[in-house]
Design a protein around this motif. Structure first.
Motif, PDB file in Angstrom:
ATOM      1  N   UNK A   1      13.133   0.864 -34.174  1.00  0.00           N
ATOM      2  CA  UNK A   1      14.598   0.717 -34.184  1.00  0.00           C
ATOM      3  C   UNK A   1      15.172   1.158 -35.526  1.00  0.00           C
ATOM      4  N   UNK A   2      14.386   1.001 -36.601  1.00  0.00           N
ATOM      5  CA  UNK A   2      14.887   1.363 -37.932  1.00  0.00           C
ATOM      6  C   UNK A   2      15.022   2.868 -38.107  1.00  0.00           C
ATOM      7  N   UNK A   3      14.442   3.646 -37.192  1.00  0.00           N
ATOM      8  CA  UNK A   3      14.534   5.108 -37.264  1.00  0.00           C
ATOM      9  C   UNK A   3      15.486   5.650 -36.183  1.00  0.00           C
ATOM     10  N   UNK A   4      16.236   4.759 -35.546  1.00  0.00           N
ATOM     11  CA  UNK A   4      17.166   5.119 -34.466  1.00  0.00           C
ATOM     12  C   UNK A   4      18.193   6.166 -34.929  1.00  0.00           C
ATOM     13  N   UNK A   5      18.208   7.314 -34.255  1.00  0.00           N
ATOM     14  CA  UNK A   5      19.252   8.304 -34.531  1.00  0.00           C
ATOM     15  C   UNK A   5      19.042   9.079 -35.813  1.00  0.00           C
ATOM     16  N   UNK A   6      17.865   8.912 -36.410  1.00  0.00           N
ATOM     17  CA  UNK A   6      17.595   9.563 -37.694  1.00  0.00           C
ATOM     18  C   UNK A   6      17.299  11.042 -37.522  1.00  0.00           C
TER      19      UNK A   6
ATOM     20  N   UNK B   1      21.068  -8.178 -38.879  1.00  0.00           N
ATOM     21  CA  UNK B   1      21.855  -6.943 -38.989  1.00  0.00           C
ATOM     22  C   UNK B   1      21.956  -6.489 -40.450  1.00  0.00           C
TER      23      UNK B   1
ATOM     24  N   UNK C   1      18.761  -4.873 -41.478  1.00  0.00           N
ATOM     25  CA  UNK C   1      18.622  -3.527 -40.888  1.00  0.00           C
ATOM     26  C   UNK C   1      19.462  -2.518 -41.665  1.00  0.00           C
ATOM     27  N   UNK C   2      20.661  -2.922 -42.060  1.00  0.00           N
ATOM     28  CA  UNK C   2      21.510  -2.027 -42.857  1.00  0.00           C
ATOM     29  C   UNK C   2      20.851  -1.699 -44.199  1.00  0.00           C
TER      30      UNK C   2
ATOM     31  N   UNK D   1      17.645  -1.797 -44.936  1.00  0.00           N
ATOM     32  CA  UNK D   1      16.478  -0.944 -44.720  1.00  0.00           C
ATOM     33  C   UNK D   1      16.935   0.476 -44.402  1.00  0.00           C
ATOM     34  N   UNK D   2      18.030   0.610 -43.665  1.00  0.00           N
ATOM     35  CA  UNK D   2      18.580   1.935 -43.373  1.00  0.00           C
ATOM     36  C   UNK D   2      18.950   2.669 -44.656  1.00  0.00           C
TER      37      UNK D   2
ATOM     38  N   UNK E   1      15.848   3.874 -46.331  1.00  0.00           N
ATOM     39  CA  UNK E   1      15.268   5.030 -45.632  1.00  0.00           C
ATOM     40  C   UNK E   1      16.062   6.300 -45.972  1.00  0.00           C
ATOM     41  N   UNK E   2      17.377   6.189 -45.982  1.00  0.00           N
ATOM     42  CA  UNK E   2      18.208   7.348 -46.375  1.00  0.00           C
ATOM     43  C   UNK E   2      17.852   7.817 -47.788  1.00  0.00           C
TER      44      UNK E   2
ATOM     45  N   UNK F   1      22.408  -0.071 -35.015  1.00  0.00           N
ATOM     46  CA  UNK F   1      21.964  -0.075 -36.420  1.00  0.00           C
ATOM     47  C   UNK F   1      20.522   0.384 -36.528  1.00  0.00           C
ATOM     48  N   UNK F   2      20.106   0.937 -37.671  1.00  0.00           N
ATOM     49  CA  UNK F   2      20.956   1.427 -38.760  1.00  0.00           C
ATOM     50  C   UNK F   2      21.782   2.624 -38.281  1.00  0.00           C
TER      51      UNK F   2
ATOM     52  N   UNK G   1      22.616   6.320 -39.030  1.00  0.00           N
ATOM     53  CA  UNK G   1      22.314   7.554 -39.770  1.00  0.00           C
ATOM     54  C   UNK G   1      23.244   8.680 -39.339  1.00  0.00           C
ATOM     55  N   UNK G   2      23.542   8.717 -38.023  1.00  0.00           N
ATOM     56  CA  UNK G   2      24.272   9.846 -37.456  1.00  0.00           C
ATOM     57  C   UNK G   2      25.231   9.303 -36.410  1.00  0.00           C
TER      58      UNK G   2
ATOM     59  N   UNK H   1      24.982  10.829 -32.827  1.00  0.00           N
ATOM     60  CA  UNK H   1      23.818  10.317 -32.099  1.00  0.00           C
ATOM     61  C   UNK H   1      24.067   8.900 -31.593  1.00  0.00           C
ATOM     62  N   UNK H   2      24.611   8.094 -32.479  1.00  0.00           N
ATOM     63  CA  UNK H   2      24.802   6.693 -32.112  1.00  0.00           C
ATOM     64  C   UNK H   2      25.739   6.566 -30.911  1.00  0.00           C
TER      65      UNK H   2
END
Lengths: 436, 436
Positions: free
Chosen positions: A70-75, A419, A422-423, A425-426, A429-430, B376-377, B379-380, B383-384
């Motif tokens: 989930x932490x890589x969602x949409x990355x 939440x 998660x923010x 950690x996001x 990751x960025x 969350x997170x 990134x895009x 995508x979200x």
């Protein structure tokens, strides 16, 4: 009656073998078990929920995910598979995966799953001890498999290390009511014969399911044929790996011989429709598998290739896409699809106590509000759930008899904290990506 | 500043030609118009919405539906197309369609659309005067086309009658800020040459769009070739029907010549992915249409073949299914798909003032809460919205500068009454079926 929880006046969709529906019934729960489903329950309970105008049904079972992703969602979307995996996901995992990442990602996934009506999920990832602790605390039923690969993984220097870790997991959680352990060799193309056989031996020794990716891409099948002259399913069969304990995920590229083998060995198949679409993996022959009498359940796969863990979305896609593939609007009807997300998934796990509602069964239950414009009028409850509903209809969730979410409020975790984590950690990751 | 509405501190996704995103901005609205998008607005407004942590974006445009068919949602699923249509939908429409049915069904559809972030929709059905009144009262932007057929319809004894009715609609609503009228010949297989040409003449006379179903099924194309030697697109072109005013819905079965003609005539195409899947109509060549530079927008089709009007669901399906069709995960990226539901749809309607946000444009705006576990997170944002979000994220809706929904409460209709009416009509329909 000595009840802990009483759900009153509900429309009850049992998903039992006879597909019994009670127009208005009370559900009596004591400890982790349903003790009665009756037109009018006598006596009182410690806690009563009035479900007038609401739907009560079995919690959904997500049979394949990588929760912490989930932490890589949409990355990294809309990319070729090799770029997605080699350039983004794999290097990030190598760099980032640690217990904190897992706790954060599994917490986020657990919150998302509970909120969208999933009461049991099967996971394959790393540091599953952390996942187990998070799920145990939150009260979410989980089947956890530590990824076993020949090559060093972000968590293990070797397959033996991962298998030993699996055994430790089993010994820590073997008597837990919510956490179950699986043996999870990643795939036939990442695990050599020796490690596959060791994984199978461990599963036999401890009586655990074997969770494995099989035939996800055409390239995988071509590589297998080049190496051994056999398809991945034929190869797994040739080394004696397949049995009724095996949960084979994806099974996109199958020949007739593969389907015959899966049937003969009573292998359970997990279909990840949305992930297969998004990664353009191909069309899994699910109608053919069902026609052959093979047990097929559904999974969302990880949020990096979906990009959510909503099993209602998944059911909608499954019901629709196979109609297109087969050019036949009668295949994959709503009832069949809902079974795949409930009772058939329970069958894939070898459990008779979840996935349907009846006295004596375990109380894994969700309560939905159908009093919404997109869910009216109500002619066919199966159609409504599969084609019209989403995870956001879920109001309350009971797992193992415990009220985990009530009226959209999750009682077992601090949602804001999950939440916020998660923010953060996001952001980390960025930052990693920018500096790499 | 003389503002009616001020939206503060929002993440603003404009969907303008440069795809400008403002990380934190204020949006100033006066009357129906956006007058300013600025880091910090000076002065005060009659009404202020704090959108800290929220997303502000253009309202979605559903370019094809049959709104009142919400009342037939889930009534006849998983059936062959001919049985669905001939045995269930058509006889029911013949029996049930009247002004009350339309008011009830459009009310339900409007409530569902507003709640899921649609601010403009295109409709083809009957008794559109009733639909216009409902939408006008609720404040939902609508393009309404009265179905024109050779055969008697539930509303009109003849095509001429339907065309006259269309002209009356136009004269009643021509100066309305929300209601626009289209000329809507049903399809080339239900409208003969004379009626198609009359429809086109009326559209020319009144300067209205022409909304028509084209090449939805393989059977339709085969029938057309049998009758005229031409595909439906070739046939429509041969009689001079096609132009930049034509909104051609479905376009599932197209050859290369068809695509060339659609491009040359600057026809606008509406893709109804979920309906095409559910009815197993086939795979529309949308990637090819986009490659050819044709304007393509999205529609849900009616709720009887979807089964909801959620444009977020539709976007998700479009983005994923074409990856599978083309065996390429890079096609139909999230940004492209979101354009199809906003700015490209506005282009299909020949409007520059909706579908994107900028000073001077009309304020058709939705506000979403992204503070949810499945979003969350972040990134895009594209995508979200396309892969992870659903209509239930929409909190507030502004149409033509008017606040129609605020914090999930629809301000312009009695929601309970709409739902009650839908339930009652559902009971009446069940009764009709039982007695037929």
């Amino acid at each position: 009656m000595k009840a802990d929880l009483l759900i009153k006046n509900a429309l009850v969709l049992t998903m039992d073998d006879g597909l019994t529906v009670h127009d208005k019934a009370d559900l009596v729960i004591a400890g982790p078990k349903i003790v009665e489903i009756t037109p009018k329950a006598a006596g009182r309970a410690k806690k009563t929920i009035d479900a007038s105008g609401k739907l009560v049904m079995p919690g959904l079972i997500n049979m394949h995910t990588h929760a912490a992703m989930t932490l890589l969602r949409g990355l990294a979307d809309d990319m070729p598979l090799d770029v997605w995996w080699q350039k983004f996901i794999f290097p990030l995992e190598q760099k980032l995966l640690d217990p904190e990442f897992i706790r954060c990602g599994v917490g986020l996934a657990a919150l998302e799953m509970v909120r969208s009506g999933t009461t049991t999920f099967s996971d394959m990832y790393f540091y599953e001890q952390e996942a187990a602790e998070v799920c145990s605390r939150i009260g979410l039923r989980a089947y956890l498999g530590e990824g076993v690969l020949d090559a060093p993984s972000p968590h293990h220097p070797s397959a033996d290390h991962a298998l030993n870790y699996t055994k430790e997991l089993w010994s820590r959680w073997r008597n837990d009511p919510l956490i179950s352990i699986m043996v999870a060799p990643h795939a036939p193309y990442t695990c050599g014969k020796d490690n596959l056989i060791k994984a199978k031996a461990l599963a036999n020794e401890l009586d655990l399911p074997l969770h494995i990716h099989v035939s996800e891409t055409a390239a995988e099948v071509a590589e297998s044929r080049k190496n051994s002259g056999l398809s991945p399913v034929e190869y797994l069969d040739s080394i004696g790996f397949l049995s009724e304990k095996v949960i084979a995920v994806h099974c996109v590229h199958l020949g007739k011989t593969d389907i015959r083998i899966l049937k003969e060995r009573r292998v359970k198949v997990v279909h990840c429709q949305e992930s297969n679409l998004k990664l353009a993996s191909g069309n899994a022959p699910i109608v053919e598998l069902l026609d052959a009498g093979i047990t097929v359940a559904l999974g969302t796969d990880g949020a990096a290739s979906n990009n959510n863990l909503d099993m209602f979305d998944e059911m909608d896609a499954v019901a629709k896409v196979h109609k297109m593939i087969k050019a036949d609007p009668t295949v994959m009807d709503a009832q069949t699809v809902l079974k795949m997300a409930t009772s058939e998934a329970a069958r894939a796990l070898g459990r008779q106590d979840i996935g349907s509602l009846a006295p004596g069964k375990t109380a894994d239950i969700i309560i939905l509000d159908l009093n919404k414009p997109h869910l009216l009028p109500l002619y066919n409850i199966y159609s409504q759930l599969v084609y019209s509903a989403g995870g956001s209809e879920v109001e309350s969730v009971i797992i193992n008899g415990r009220l985990v979410m009530e009226n959209k409020r999750v009682l077992t975790m601090d949602e804001d904290e999950v939440l916020d984590n998660a923010r953060h950690m996001g952001a980390r990751i960025r930052h990693e990506i920018k500096n790499s």
